[in-house]
Design an enzyme around this catalytic site. Structure first.
Site, PDB file in Angstrom:
ATOM      1  CG  ASP A 185      -2.277   0.616   0.949  1.00 35.84           C
ATOM      2  OD1 ASP A 185      -2.321   1.858   0.915  1.00 35.84           O
ATOM      3  OD2 ASP A 185      -3.272  -0.103   0.770  1.00 35.84           O
ATOM      4  CG  HIS A 244      -5.476   3.454   1.355  1.00 35.89           C
ATOM      5  ND1 HIS A 244      -5.126   2.201   0.923  1.00 35.89           N
ATOM      6  CD2 HIS A 244      -6.797   3.594   1.057  1.00 35.89           C
ATOM      7  CE1 HIS A 244      -6.176   1.604   0.383  1.00 35.89           C
ATOM      8  NE2 HIS A 244      -7.211   2.433   0.451  1.00 35.89           N
ATOM      9  CB  SER A 272      -9.460  -0.047  -0.062  1.00 37.81           C
ATOM     10  OG  SER A 272      -8.911   0.352  -1.282  1.00 37.81           O
TER      11      SER A 272
END
Length: 513
Positions: free
Chosen positions: A186, A227, A415
């Site tokens: 990520d 994230h 996600s």
């Protein structure tokens, strides 16, 4: 007292001149200059105030900030008397620095040095700490984690349906992912996060593609790199530590690759095979743009996936989990994503707290399974870890979020669904470490729960076992308890067989006699 004159400091404006006058300053100048007029620049100050906060499976080392220091080094050992020669180096350390992957009850000793353009300082005074197992305390935000246990919680604008979750709570009585490593590919993981630090894999396993270091946090002030921290919390935030949330596999180890901050073709391929011998699950909440165009995968990436399947996890195969995509609004289809539709990955779609297709979740014949991703912060999203303080999504997104800014209730998308499946796979691999990559796929397919049963898209096989399939959901919503139960008694399928047909030249005609 003699004060050091730092590089870049004007002599006449220095504290030495102000306090002692020109005579003393001239003496210092002569003492530090060679005959050719060169200036010997002094190394930085030595860090002071070094302290160690012992926690469950990790120590947090902190010290007083040194003015003008560019970075710090931490050296450690399990014996007292640490120095630069006998200590293990944690280079470019942050202040504070989390030292993870430690044995509870073992004492670790530390010294710290500072660095600037002139070199490395003398070593600090030694400090020590012995990690201790966390006391069993409730995770205060667990009641909000409807994706783990949906009891009909009311969210902002939505009330969940009881049972529309991944059915994981019963599994924790026997399995929590212990000994299984999940790589979060990520934009990084904040490895010092209070609810993740205990589960970060041993120092050196993570990788920072921007700096080349083993700290995938990247820049603690970079609000764009949060994230991966939210993803990591869904997969494996620590449980029963009195902090925040818990992950699907709350005792699994997390490895962070911040590849998305330098996503070259070579880095994308490298992230699929880096440390593959020791990586069990690779969680990937990224992919092609959500624009309804066809985006083929790169040959180098496919080769890396194939390598991971054949040699990863000591030849049992790395388990690659992939997000289906969030482009349903744009009539995008997961089949168009050359990564999500590759046969070597398990593609994950998202459902909401009603157990129905999330409004953004892309359908596709390639979708293997679904997991909760929620809708939006205004209508029940996912509660998980966030970058600590003001550097994360909370309060950046501007919604009514938690007052504790180390957490957010606003994570969503495929996600969010992807790490829920990655955590579930970690539970399977703890229950049966000998499962091959194809076995994991079959177990998930055979045990998935048929959700949204009234949807017209469901098709049912005539085989044994019976499979239900829907392009919105794949084989259904992941059921952790059913999957683990099947994994324990599972007999691995045989080796993969490849059939190659013999091509017949079209200018030759054969007649049957």
């Amino acid at each position: 007292m003699i004060q050091k004159i730092k590089s870049g400091t004007s002599l006449l404006s220095s504290p030495v001149f102000t306090r002692y006058g020109l005579g003393v300053l001239f003496s210092l100048f002569l003492a530090s200059c060679g005959l050719d007029g060169s200036v010997t620049l002094l190394p930085p100050d030595t860090p002071t105030g070094v302290s160690v906060n012992a926690r469950d499976g990790n120590n947090l080392i902190s010290w007083t900030t040194v003015n003008n220091a560019i970075s710090y080094n931490v050296y450690w050992n399990t014996a007292s008397g640490v120095n630069i020669s006998n200590g293990t180096l944690i280079s470019h350390a942050n202040n504070p620095q989390t030292h993870t992957g430690l044995a509870n009850g073992t004492t670790y000793y530390y010294i710290v040095t500072s660095l600037d353009a002139n070199g490395e300082s003398a070593i600090s005074a030694e400090a020590s700490g012995a990690p201790v197992a966390a006391t069993v305390a409730a995770d205060p935000l667990y009641p909000d984690q409807w994706h783990l246990k949906n009891s009909g919680q009311s969210g902002a604008g939505s009330t969940g349906i009881t049972g529309e979750d991944i059915n994981v709570e019963p599994v924790w009585a026997g399995y929590k992912g212990t000994g299984v490593r999940i790589a979060i590919v990520d934009d990084g993981i904040e490895i010092g996060h209070e609810d993740l630090a205990s589960n970060i894999a041993a120092t050196g396993m993570s990788y920072n593609y921007v700096t080349g270091s083993s700290d995938p946090t990247y820049d603690p002030t970079d609000i764009a790199s949060g994230h991966g921290t939210t993803v990591a919390g869904i997969a494996a935030a620590r449980d029963l530590n009195g902090l925040g949330v818990r992950g699907v596999a709350p005792r699994a180890n997390l490895v962070g690759y911040n590849m998305l901050l330098d996503s070259t073709a070579s880095n994308e391929a490298d992230a699929m095979t880096r440390g593959a011998t020791d990586i069990h699950v690779s969680s990937n909440s990224w992919g092609s743009p959500d624009d309804a165009d066809l985006h083929p995968s790169l040959f180098s990436w496919r080769t890396a996936i194939d390598t991971g399947l054949s040699t990863g996890r000591h030849n049992l195969g790395t388990i690659y989990i992939w997000a289906a995509g969030n482009g349903a609004f744009y009539t995008d289809n997961s089949n168009f994503d050359g990564q999500a539709n590759y046969r070597g990955v398990i593609t994950v779609a998202a459902v909401n707290d009603q157990g129905k297709q999330a409004s953004y979740s892309e359908p596709g014949a390639n979708v293997w399974i679904s997991a909760p991703g929620g809708e939006y912060c205004s209508s029940h999203a996912i509660t998980t870890t966030d970058r600590s303080g003001v550097t994360g999504d909370n309060p950046l997104l501007g919604y009514s979020d938690y007052t504790d800014m180390n957490y957010t209730r606003c994570m969503n998308g495929t996600s969010a669904a992807t790490p829920a499946v990655a955590g579930t796979v970690a539970l399977l691999l703890e229950a049966n470490p000998l499962l091959g990559w194809r076995d994991v796929r079959l177990i998930l397919a055979e045990t998935a729960r048929k959700n949204d049963a009234g949807d017209a898209g469901w098709a049912t096989s005539t085989t044994t076992p019976v499979y239900h399939f829907n392009q919105k959901y794949g084989f259904g919503v992941v059921d952790a308890q059913a999957a683990v139960n099947k994994a324990v008694a599972w007999t691995n399928v045989g080796p993969q067989l490849t059939y190659t047909s013999m091509l017949v030249p079209c200018n030759i005609i054969y007649f049957a006699s």
